[in-house]
Design an enzyme around this catalytic site. Structure first.
Site, PDB file in Angstrom:
ATOM      1  N   ASN A 149      18.356   3.765 -77.655  1.00  0.00           N
ATOM      2  CA  ASN A 149      17.310   3.274 -76.772  1.00  0.00           C
ATOM      3  C   ASN A 149      16.486   4.391 -76.133  1.00  0.00           C
ATOM      4  OD1 ASN A 149      20.055   3.421 -75.644  1.00  0.00           O
ATOM      5  ND2 ASN A 149      19.002   3.204 -73.694  1.00  0.00           N
ATOM      6  N   GLN A 178      18.054  -2.475 -79.755  1.00  0.00           N
ATOM      7  CA  GLN A 178      16.750  -1.830 -79.916  1.00  0.00           C
ATOM      8  C   GLN A 178      16.228  -1.934 -81.344  1.00  0.00           C
ATOM      9  OE1 GLN A 178      14.731  -0.681 -77.701  1.00  0.00           O
ATOM     10  NE2 GLN A 178      16.048  -0.667 -75.901  1.00  0.00           N
ATOM     11  N   HIS A 200      15.113 -10.315 -74.584  1.00  0.00           N
ATOM     12  CA  HIS A 200      13.951  -9.773 -73.875  1.00  0.00           C
ATOM     13  C   HIS A 200      13.420  -8.484 -74.492  1.00  0.00           C
ATOM     14  CE1 HIS A 200      15.658  -6.384 -71.389  1.00  0.00           C
ATOM     15  NE2 HIS A 200      16.786  -7.010 -71.633  1.00  0.00           N
ATOM     16  N   THR A 236      28.154 -23.915 -69.680  1.00  0.00           N
ATOM     17  CA  THR A 236      27.169 -24.840 -70.244  1.00  0.00           C
ATOM     18  C   THR A 236      26.065 -24.045 -70.933  1.00  0.00           C
ATOM     19  OG1 THR A 236      27.640 -26.448 -68.547  1.00  0.00           O
ATOM     20  CG2 THR A 236      25.525 -26.665 -69.677  1.00  0.00           C
ATOM     21  N   CYS A 322      17.892   1.420 -67.137  1.00  0.00           N
ATOM     22  CA  CYS A 322      19.036   1.211 -66.254  1.00  0.00           C
ATOM     23  C   CYS A 322      19.460   2.500 -65.572  1.00  0.00           C
ATOM     24  CB  CYS A 322      20.222   0.640 -67.002  1.00  0.00           C
ATOM     25  SG  CYS A 322      19.894   0.346 -68.701  1.00  0.00           S
TER      26      CYS A 322
HETATM   27  C1  LIG Z   1      20.665  -0.245 -76.833  1.00  0.00           C
HETATM   28  C2  LIG Z   1      20.798  -1.231 -75.726  1.00  0.00           C
HETATM   29  N1  LIG Z   1      21.928  -1.946 -75.622  1.00  0.00           N
HETATM   30  C3  LIG Z   1      22.087  -2.872 -74.641  1.00  0.00           C
HETATM   31  C4  LIG Z   1      21.099  -3.133 -73.710  1.00  0.00           C
HETATM   32  C5  LIG Z   1      21.342  -4.136 -72.637  1.00  0.00           C
HETATM   33  O1  LIG Z   1      20.683  -5.335 -72.893  1.00  0.00           O
HETATM   34  P1  LIG Z   1      20.390  -6.402 -71.727  1.00  0.00           P
HETATM   35  O2  LIG Z   1      19.336  -5.789 -70.857  1.00  0.00           O
HETATM   36  O3  LIG Z   1      19.900  -7.612 -72.451  1.00  0.00           O
HETATM   37  O4  LIG Z   1      21.649  -6.655 -71.014  1.00  0.00           O
HETATM   38  C6  LIG Z   1      19.891  -2.414 -73.798  1.00  0.00           C
HETATM   39  C7  LIG Z   1      18.765  -2.614 -72.849  1.00  0.00           C
HETATM   40  O5  LIG Z   1      18.737  -2.270 -71.717  1.00  0.00           O
HETATM   41  C8  LIG Z   1      19.744  -1.440 -74.831  1.00  0.00           C
HETATM   42  O6  LIG Z   1      18.620  -0.732 -74.940  1.00  0.00           O
END
Ligand SMILES: Cc1ncc(COP(=O)(O)O)c(C=O)c1O
Lengths: 379, 405
Positions: A149, A178, A200, A236, A322
């Site tokens: 990512n 990704q 998303h 659910t 994040c």
């Molecule tokens: C490589 C990767 N794995 C996992 C995630 C986590 O996904 P989510 O935001 O849907 O929890 C992300 C995105 O932040 C990501 O880029």
């Protein structure tokens, strides 16, 4: 506005939002209810499941709806670990995984499992020889991301899968969050047992994901409850979210057919425009994913840079969304180059099929201007 | 390098002298249907083979679809190469590398229809075999019993390469054996019986008994989905849904409990018989397997079969449940059949059904009740839907639902 932060999240397609609203208001039933309203909801859920299966070339029974990438990765890794700890307690992953894999492994480490983190080279790739050396009798899981990512580095998933096919006790998990819709991956031919995607990241909605669990794979659920999703994910079902994800995936895969060349052209233009500029070091490998370009401006605070670009209506990010608020150096870039200054000053541009070539032109110009201006101010 | 054509061999039909033309025509029609979406592919036939000229279409995809067509014994993809020895060498390697299974031994069988070609067959075998050995690992020549016999045919216009033999589905061309009605519950057995019947050339239509409110919309959907699976073989399929509630209620009221199941089966058979007549079928197919449940003992079949002299075909009669389950998995119907909804057979099953019902007794009990009127009514109120394989994925969904995806 130029939105170049599509690896953090994408803007949902209007058609996707439309479906979500319509299902939520008109087909609001609980798929487990016996009556007709429930049956309708169930029908939609099944249709969504089958459409996703067809798009990914897997079976409907192998599609498990989750709340996104984080849950998918946690369910895959902890679920596989807990269900198979009788066979062994060793797990192999890489140094550049997303936090939802990295920290899930960390959690297991604190709970009696042994984790090996494979290093990557300057192209962000692991070496198969390292993997072979790391495998032990008690290894039960290998988890490797397809597309990184932060830098867009691509792991040789098919080769890893082929190699692992000789070890029937080892499950293979791939974080494909990704990669999906951007870098093709044949789940079946790559010998994958578990594969995570998240809505998303391809113009679906937050809070919807899919975990592929190959038929017959033994994993423990994380949630206790009403036994939905074949007991692997109680709660659910989010029918509207599942339908929205199915639609977003369909549209994205269609765009992939026609848009991949454009994406590569945009990245190429950015690459050439930035590489030539003194003071910028590109971190992404040449052979990386077509939608991610990561570079460093050593000596400049990347946070300042992001805000400066924002004033010109250009949206990019520092590191993965994040960790960007934690102000820590990029784990991936550190693992690739071992250079702290470089890892602390990274900028990530990430594209989607909605971006255009002239946006790249403008961004190259603005990046150059901004670097010049900032360097004047900061010195 | 592109594949030029696919060779199709039909084993069993070749031996059926008299009906040969009918068989071949059916097979042609079935293959044409599969080829519909490949606009450039052309089908042609000679005495005991057919050829598909690919004209650029993807041979792998077509082969995959043809593997499901009944009546085909085996298939071989073929390359067409210019008459140039270097190109031929490349082509041999190319053909070898794309084989769908691993081979350990091979031989080369060259034929020269055109004697002007500068190499004779021995030379060709030698050159091409040597090239393969040099450029691959772990294979050896075996001229007596090779895993893979690569045929090289030199003609005036080009050289043809073939040799991989892919197993076909076998059986007889769909529709070449006439039409029969399949009693389709929602269970594991009846769809399997349907597939096996189609494999022997039967065209089938499905009959499903529906008893609302005792059985739900979902159990009806199960039958629709199962019929959809059968339609993957035939392109489309008819499903007759019989409203059966009134008959079942009358049975519950008038027939002693331990005989209700026997009578229910007899009424189903009567209804099926009438639908079959209307549709001009010649047999009824069931998924019965001897002794599997109370209604499938020999005594039961004897008592039930009394109501018709139409042939009742039972392809699963001598099979074990586990074998049937394996077949259902292979035909991809197991998952649908395992959905946990009541069907009309399970709801009304008595606590202790007779395993040895008697013909005379069941006839005696039924003689006090007028079923004929209800049977006719059920037949008249049948809802017939045609399930098209291409649209099948969207089964049961309204247009409004369609737009959501
Ligand atoms: C490589 C990767 N794995 C996992 C995630 C986590 O996904 P989510 O935001 O849907 O929890 C992300 C995105 O932040 C990501 O880029």
């Amino acid at each position: 506005m130029i939105y170049f932060d599509n690896s953090a999240t994408t803007k949902p397609y209007p058609e996707v939002i439309e479906s979500f609203v319509k299902v939520s208001s008109e087909f609001f039933g609980n798929p487990s209810s016996l009556h007709g309203i429930g049956a309708q909801a169930e029908k939609l859920l099944t249709k969504a499941r089958n459409q996703i299966a067809e798009l990914l070339d897997i079976r409907g029974s192998e599609v498990y709806f989750t709340s996104g990438g984080t849950e998918g990765n946690n369910l895959a890794i902890k679920g596989a670990a807990f269900a198979n700890s009788g066979k062994g307690k060793h797990i192999i992953t890489t140094e550049i995984e997303h936090a939802s894999v990295f920290d899930a492994c960390d959690y297991l480490k604190n709970n009696g499992f042994d984790i090996t983190y494979l290093p990557v080279n300057r192209n962000g790739k692991i070496q198969l020889a390292d993997l072979v050396r790391a495998i032990r009798k008690e290894t039960i899981l290998v988890s490797a991301m397809h597309v990184n990512n932060e830098t867009g580095a691509i792991q040789p998933i098919t080769e890893i899968g082929k190699l692992l096919s000789a070890y029937p006790n080892i499950l293979f998990h791939v974080d494909h969050v990704q990669g999906v819709g951007k870098v093709p991956l044949d789940i079946k031919k790559s010998g994958i047992d578990l594969c995570t995607i998240s809505g998303h990241k391809f113009h679906g909605l937050k809070g919807n994901g899919v975990l592929f669990i190959k038929d017959g794979t033994n994993i423990s659920p994380l949630f206790s409850g009403g036994s939905q999703e074949s007991k692997k994910r109680s709660g659910t079902e989010n029918v509207a979210g599942a339908v929205a994800l199915a639609k977003a995936l369909r549209i994205t895969m269609e765009n992939q057919k026609t848009g991949l060349e454009k994406l590569k052209a945009i990245r190429q233009m950015l690459w050439e425009g930035l590489e030539a500029f003194e003071g910028i070091e590109i971190n992404s490998p040449v052979e990386g994913a077509p939608h991610i370009l990561n570079f460093s401006i050593p000596g400049l605070k990347s946070e300042v840079f992001v805000h400066a670009l924002e004033e010109d209506g250009i949206f990019v990010s520092t590191t993965s969304a994040c960790s960007s608020k934690k102000k820590s150096p990029s784990r991936t870039v550190m693992a690739m180059f071992g250079n702290l200054e470089r890892a602390e000053s990274i900028i990530r541009i990430s594209l989607s099929y909605q971006n255009e070539l002239q946006e790249a032109k403008r961004v190259v110009k603005m990046v150059r201007n901004t670097v010049n201006n900032l360097q004047k101010v900061m010195r | 390098m592109e594949f030029d054509h696919i060779i199709i061999r039909y084993g069993e039909i070749s031996t059926k002298k008299r009906n040969r033309k009918g068989f071949v025509d059916k097979l042609k029609a079935n293959i044409r249907r599969v080829l519909e979406e490949f606009e450039n592919a052309k089908l042609s036939a000679s005495r005991d083979r057919m050829y598909i000229l690919l004209n650029g279409e993807d041979h792998k995809e077509i082969l995959n679809l043809l593997k499901g067509v009944f009546g085909i014994q085996s298939l071989s993809p073929a390359l067409k190469i210019d008459r140039d020895i270097e190109e031929l060498k490349n082509a041999v390697l190319f053909y070898f590398n794309q084989l769908s299974r691993q081979v350990a031994t091979f031989k080369i069988t060259a034929k020269r229809a055109d004697k002007d070609f500068p190499y004779n067959t021995d030379e060709l075998n030698h050159i091409l075999g040597g090239h393969l050995l040099k450029n691959t690992e772990g294979i050896t020549v075996d001229v007596k019993n090779p895993d893979f016999n690569l045929r090289v045919e030199v003609r005036k216009e080009a050289v043809y390469l073939t040799g991989e033999v892919i197993q076909g589905a076998g059986g007889l061309p769909l529709g070449s054996s006439g039409k029969a009605m399949l009693m389709l519950s929602g269970g594991i057995d009846s769809p399997v019986a349907g597939f096996l019947s189609m494999k022997r050339g039967l065209e089938i239509e499905c009959i499903h008994f529906y008893s609302p409110p005792f059985t739900s919309e979902r159990s009806r959907q199960k039958a629709v989905d199962l019929a959809g699976k059968l339609a993957e073989v035939s392109g489309k399929i008819k499903l007759h849904i019989v409203p059966f509630t009134d008959i079942q209620l009358l049975i519950q009221k008038q027939i002693p409990e331990n005989y209700t199941m026997t009578t229910t089966r007899r009424m189903m058979l009567k209804v099926a018989d009438k639908i079959m007549e209307k549709q001009q079928g010649m047999a009824i197919i069931t998924g019965e397997s001897l002794g599997q449940v109370a209604s499938q003992t020999l005594n039961s079949m004897y008592a039930i079969n009394e109501v018709t002299n139409t042939p009742v075909l039972r392809p699963l009669i001598a099979m074990d449940k586990l074998d049937i389950i394996e077949l259902a998995r292979g035909y991809d119907t197991l998952e649908i059949s395992n959905r946990p909804y009541e069907d009309c057979c399970t709801v009304f099953t008595p606590a202790t059904p007779k395993t040895k019902p008697r013909r005379d007794k069941v006839s005696f009990y039924e003689s006090f009740v007028d079923f004929d009127e209800l049977v006719n009514e059920a037949v008249n109120k049948v809802e017939t839907i045609t399930i098209n394989h291409k649209q099948q994925k969207d089964l049961g969904a309204s247009d409004e639902m369609e737009d959501l995806f």
